[in-house]
Design a protein around this motif. Structure first.
Motif, PDB file in Angstrom:
ATOM      1  N   ARG A 178      -3.869  -0.177  -8.909  1.00  0.00           N
ATOM      2  CA  ARG A 178      -4.639   0.964  -8.398  1.00  0.00           C
ATOM      3  C   ARG A 178      -5.357   0.628  -7.092  1.00  0.00           C
ATOM      4  O   ARG A 178      -6.148   1.421  -6.575  1.00  0.00           O
ATOM      5  N   GLU A 179      -5.086  -0.591  -6.530  1.00  0.00           N
ATOM      6  CA  GLU A 179      -5.615  -0.946  -5.206  1.00  0.00           C
ATOM      7  C   GLU A 179      -4.514  -1.657  -4.446  1.00  0.00           C
ATOM      8  O   GLU A 179      -3.636  -2.263  -5.054  1.00  0.00           O
ATOM      9  N   PRO A 180      -4.540  -1.586  -3.098  1.00  0.00           N
ATOM     10  CA  PRO A 180      -3.505  -2.274  -2.292  1.00  0.00           C
ATOM     11  C   PRO A 180      -3.611  -3.772  -2.514  1.00  0.00           C
ATOM     12  O   PRO A 180      -4.689  -4.345  -2.476  1.00  0.00           O
ATOM     13  N   ALA A 210       0.175   4.236   0.074  1.00  0.00           N
ATOM     14  CA  ALA A 210      -0.315   5.340   0.904  1.00  0.00           C
ATOM     15  C   ALA A 210       0.263   5.299   2.308  1.00  0.00           C
ATOM     16  O   ALA A 210       0.318   6.330   2.993  1.00  0.00           O
ATOM     17  N   ARG A 228      -1.658   2.600  -5.921  1.00  0.00           N
ATOM     18  CA  ARG A 228      -1.694   2.162  -4.514  1.00  0.00           C
ATOM     19  C   ARG A 228      -0.712   1.057  -4.202  1.00  0.00           C
ATOM     20  O   ARG A 228      -0.327   0.901  -3.035  1.00  0.00           O
ATOM     21  N   ARG A 253       4.140  10.405  -1.948  1.00  0.00           N
ATOM     22  CA  ARG A 253       2.772  10.058  -1.584  1.00  0.00           C
ATOM     23  C   ARG A 253       1.751  10.925  -2.328  1.00  0.00           C
ATOM     24  O   ARG A 253       0.743  10.418  -2.826  1.00  0.00           O
ATOM     25  N   ALA A 289      -0.949   9.446  -5.022  1.00  0.00           N
ATOM     26  CA  ALA A 289      -2.367   9.656  -4.765  1.00  0.00           C
ATOM     27  C   ALA A 289      -3.020  10.386  -5.934  1.00  0.00           C
ATOM     28  O   ALA A 289      -4.161  10.097  -6.305  1.00  0.00           O
ATOM     29  N   ASP A 313       0.860  -1.183   0.000  1.00  0.00           N
ATOM     30  CA  ASP A 313       0.000   0.000   0.000  1.00  0.00           C
ATOM     31  C   ASP A 313       0.896   1.233   0.000  1.00  0.00           C
ATOM     32  O   ASP A 313       1.549   1.540   1.018  1.00  0.00           O
TER      33      ASP A 313
END
Length: 874
Positions: A142-144, A101, A119, A110, A114, A99
């Motif tokens: 685009r996702e953890p 973020a 991600r 970061r 974002a 992740d």
């Protein structure tokens, strides 16, 4: 293997084929990225390349990542906390950030991740087979999330392909760089070798400097090379040799050691420090004063090497290249050695020159006497000079080799007094005896000319000079002197005298012909009038006809006299002399008859001349008739035409002849020949060897005049019993042949009614012209000079159509009169009449274009025909 696996494998093979065929690395890396990206939706990939020197990662391929994101991470340093790629590169192992973020490695990026909804990032190092770091391969989501086993298989295949591609590209680049370096070093050593070879071979300072400049450019090492020497007096580095793409650069710069703005550049630095000076980036070099001039001509780097040019002078050898950073240590080292070799070679040349100069001076002093004697011998030979000595008493005579040659005896001959005296022609023996005797007894010097009895075909003339030599007691011990062969001078003097005589006779003949033409104009015209007034049966017509025939024969004589005096009218054009002769062949064969063997020998292209073809035919006819008369019992006659070149020697031996290109016409017969006395007079008018009444003696005179007036000359070669050859030489030209002039159409009638102004200073000629024109129907105005003619033109109100004017008149010539009347009578035409060509209207016997002319003697028909033609002409 599944369908997807088959496609992945097939694409891998395609990438490998791209690598094998030498595709560009960016294209291959992009193909690898796309190979992986198509395996799953939403996955973005990138390849970064590792720069070992800066320990950074540079953009390699990322076709679908945002441009802003690529620009930020391009050039990022590696490290354990430098994102996923920086950490993977630093640790040499896979690095997974589930992740972005919250992962500490991505703290600095970061906001960037974002902003672009990135991600997760997994990065794997790209390693060579030897374990060297080549770059990284990264997968973004685009996702953890973390990687799946099949995704790791994709990454493994991708990093392997990228490693192969990057390694192959670096290997190819290294090979190209090595080849370029090898070629560059080969050029460098070729320049060095060639200049060193020239330095061994060349013995001239300027030549070695020129070679050093040219070889550096010709061998591909430089764009421009030049050598300069420093002039202390005006503080200037002056170019003395140059080669290459100068474009005015060297002349546009002025290098000085004292000018603070200029003396920081490589040339001044090399001069000042005596060491090589390099500017590997001219555009960024603050000390390079003339950088704008250099950049305009494409010069990017420069190296300057000091030269020792001898005599205390200092100089430089400068080389310009079109690549930044061109001059490395190897180049400076080799070119510096070349410059040193040039300096040593110049020093050697100057030492050799000085040694040769000193040796030559020594030889000059030691051989001065011998050279002086040699020069004296040359002068003696050139002057045809020889020495003699006559001892008193004793009578021993000594002749030099040159005197022996003049007498025609072997060198070293020691003659007796009688033999020495017998060497002279009989008419000069007594003179020689008296002069030598007076000198031997009384010391009277002598200087006289005499003819030798050598038996040669041409007489040998000598100048005899002598004086007495006395001993210590004052008694005459010997008579010493010199003989000079003056035969050539005597021959030229004789030619000059003959030429002057011919000129004088020509002037006389021309004057007589001119006056006689006026008389004949009157005689022939009035004979014509009388004949026209008599009936056909009138017995006086026979007498008048005899008068007319006699007048025409007299006119022919005047024409021949004018030809001899070079005052006849010619109509020259460019003709081929060989064609003129060929056109006469049939007529000449009939003229010669069957007892003369006649032949024409013509070169393939004897050449063109500028002459009157009718007069050339007259020359050939007269020479052939002369030859026929010289062969009363038959013989052979040959006419030859050929191009010849007369050299300086020929011109020196023949008075009035200029060396150059000519066309020769030679007429050779086997007749009785001529002795020297006859040869000396053959061109004189009225001189003939024929019996009384058999010839006028004007045939060869006419030949002489025509040839001379045409710019050529004629020479005769003949001896009694050996035949004769006449050679005519006319200047050869290269102009195109001119067509024959078309004869003007004859007028239907010779009569007219126009007004004609007659201007003639001879009263009888004026009267007869007046009568002829009046009988022809013309209105005639008569004037005896230019002044009367001018008054008539001012007072006569009606139109005057034509002025018939003599050319040569007192106070005002016919041409001057015509020029003065032109504004007053612009429409009046002019017909010039003259008995010869020595006037302002006619130059060298050739009419100017547009001038109407009638030669004397005048006959009524000729005058009326010419007047009608001028009036009818447009």
């Amino acid at each position: 293997m599944t369908g997807v696996d088959d496609g992945f494998y097939a694409t891998q093979c395609g990438v490998l084929e791209q690598i094998a065929t030498g595709a560009a690395l960016p294209a291959i890396l992009e193909a690898i990225v796309r190979l992986v990206e198509v395996q799953a939706d939403g996955m973005l990939c990138s390849i970064l390349l590792f720069d070992e020197a800066s320990q950074t990662l540079a953009h390699g391929a990322a076709p679908n990542l945002p441009r802003e994101f690529i620009e930020v991470i391009d050039g990022a340093s590696i490290g354990p906390e430098a994102g996923s790629c920086g950490a993977a590169a630093y640790l040499r192992e896979r690095f997974v950030a589930l992740d972005l973020a919250v992962h500490p490695n991505w703290t600095a990026y970061r906001e960037l991740t974002a902003a672009h909804a990135l991600r997760a990032c997994w990065s794997s190092p790209i390693l060579s087979p030897a374990g060297a770091l080549l770059g990284t391969f990264a997968m973004y989501y685009r996702e953890p999330r973390g990687p799946l086993p099949r995704e790791m298989a994709w990454v493994g295949a991708a990093t392997h392909l990228a490693a192969v591609a990057i390694a192959h590209d670096r290997s190819e680049r290294s090979l190209r760089q090595s080849e370029a370096k090898a070629q560059h070093l080969a050029r460098l050593y070729a320049v060095s070798s060639s200049i060193n070879e020239a330095a061994v071979r060349v013995r001239d300072r300027q030549e070695i400097l020129d070679a050093a400049c040219q070889l550096a450019v010709d061998k591909g090492l430089a764009q421009l090379a030049w050598v300069g020497v420093y002039r202390e007096d005006d503080d200037r580095l002056e170019p003395i040799a140059r080669f290459g793409r100068d474009g005015g650069y060297i002349d546009a710069i002025r290098l000085s050691l004292r000018d603070q703005r200029i003396n920081r550049g490589p040339a001044a630095s090399s001069m000042r420090d005596g060491a090589p000076a390099v500017s590997n980036d001219i555009a960024r070099d603050p000390g390079f004063f003339f950088k704008d001039e250099a950049r305009r001509r494409g010069f990017r780097a420069c190296a300057v090497f000091p030269l020792r040019l001898g005599g205390g002078a200092r100089g430089v050898y400068a080389i310009y290249a079109d690549e930044v950073g061109f001059f490395g240590d190897e180049e400076v080292k080799i070119l510096g050695a070349v410059a040193d070799h040039i300096s040593l070679t110049i020093e050697r040349i100057e030492i050799d020159d000085e040694r040769r100069r000193l040796f030559a001076a020594l030889e000059e002093r030691s051989a001065q006497l011998e050279r002086s004697e040699g020069l004296l011998r040359i002068a003696v030979r050139a002057a045809h000079l020889g020495g003699f000595s006559f001892e008193v008493p004793g009578g021993r005579i000594t002749w030099s080799d040159e005197v022996c040659a003049m007498y025609g005896v072997p060198p070293g001959t020691v003659p007796s007094s009688e033999q020495a005296l017998g060497a002279y022609a009989p008419d000069f023996r007594e003179l020689t005896r008296e002069r030598v005797k007076a000198c031997a007894l009384q010391g009277v010097p002598f200087d006289f000319e005499a003819q030798l009895a050598t038996g040669a075909a041409r007489p040998t003339w000598v100048r005899v000079i002598g004086h007495a030599e006395r001993d210590a007691s004052g008694a005459i011990a010997r008579v010493q002197g010199a003989l000079q062969d003056i035969s050539d001078r005597r021959r030229l003097e004789e030619q000059l005298r003959q030429s002057q005589k011919m000129e004088a006779v020509g002037q006389l003949a021309g004057g007589i012909a001119h006056d006689f033409n006026n008389l004949l104009s009157v005689v022939l015209s009035y004979a014509h009038f009388i004949a026209g007034d008599l009936r056909e049966a009138d017995p006086l017509r026979t007498h008048v006809e005899q008068i007319r025939k006699a007048g025409e024969r007299a006119a022919e004589l005047t024409r021949q006299l004018l030809a001899f005096s070079r005052k006849q009218m010619l109509q020259p054009r460019v003709v081929e002399l060989g064609q003129v002769v060929a056109g006469l062949e049939k007529m000449l064969r009939r003229l010669l008859g069957g007892d003369v063997d006649f032949s024409i020998l013509s070169a393939a292209a004897p050449g063109r001349v500028f002459a009157d073809p009718g007069q050339l035919e007259q020359v050939v006819m007269n020479l052939v008739v002369n030859a026929r008369d010289a062969m009363p019992t038959g013989g052979s006659l040959t006419i030859e035409t050929a191009p010849v070149t007369l050299d300086d020697d020929y011109a020196a031996a023949h008075h009035g002849v200029a060396p150059g290109r000519y066309v020769m016409l030679a007429v050779t017969d086997t007749g009785v020949g001529m002795d020297a006395a006859t040869r000396a007079r053959i061109f004189e008018p009225f001189f003939t060897t024929k019996a009384q009444g058999k010839g006028t003696g004007l045939g060869l005179s006419t030949v002489y005049g025509i040839v001379s007036q045409s710019g050529g000359h004629v020479w005769v070669y003949s001896e009694p019993g050996t035949g004769t050859t006449f050679k005519v030489y006319l200047p050869r030209i290269d102009d195109e042949l001119e067509p024959e002039l078309a004869e003007a159409p004859r007028a239907a009638s010779l009569r007219g009614s126009e007004t004609v102004l007659v201007v003639e200073d001879d009263e009888q000629v004026r009267a007869v012209v007046h009568d002829v024109l009046r009988r022809g129907g013309y209105n005639v105005l008569a004037a005896q000079n230019g002044g009367e003619a001018f008054l008539i033109c001012e007072r006569y109100r009606a139109k005057i159509h034509l002025m018939v004017t003599d050319v040569v008149m007192p106070r005002m010539s016919g041409r001057e009169l015509a020029d003065r009347l032109a504004p007053l009578r612009p429409e009046m035409k002019v017909l010039y009449v003259s008995g010869y060509t020595e006037d302002s209207v006619i130059r060298h016997g050739v009419l100017d274009a547009g001038i109407a002319f009638l030669s004397k003697p005048i006959t009524p028909d000729a005058l009326l025909r010419r007047v009608r033609a001028v009036l009818d002409a447009r």
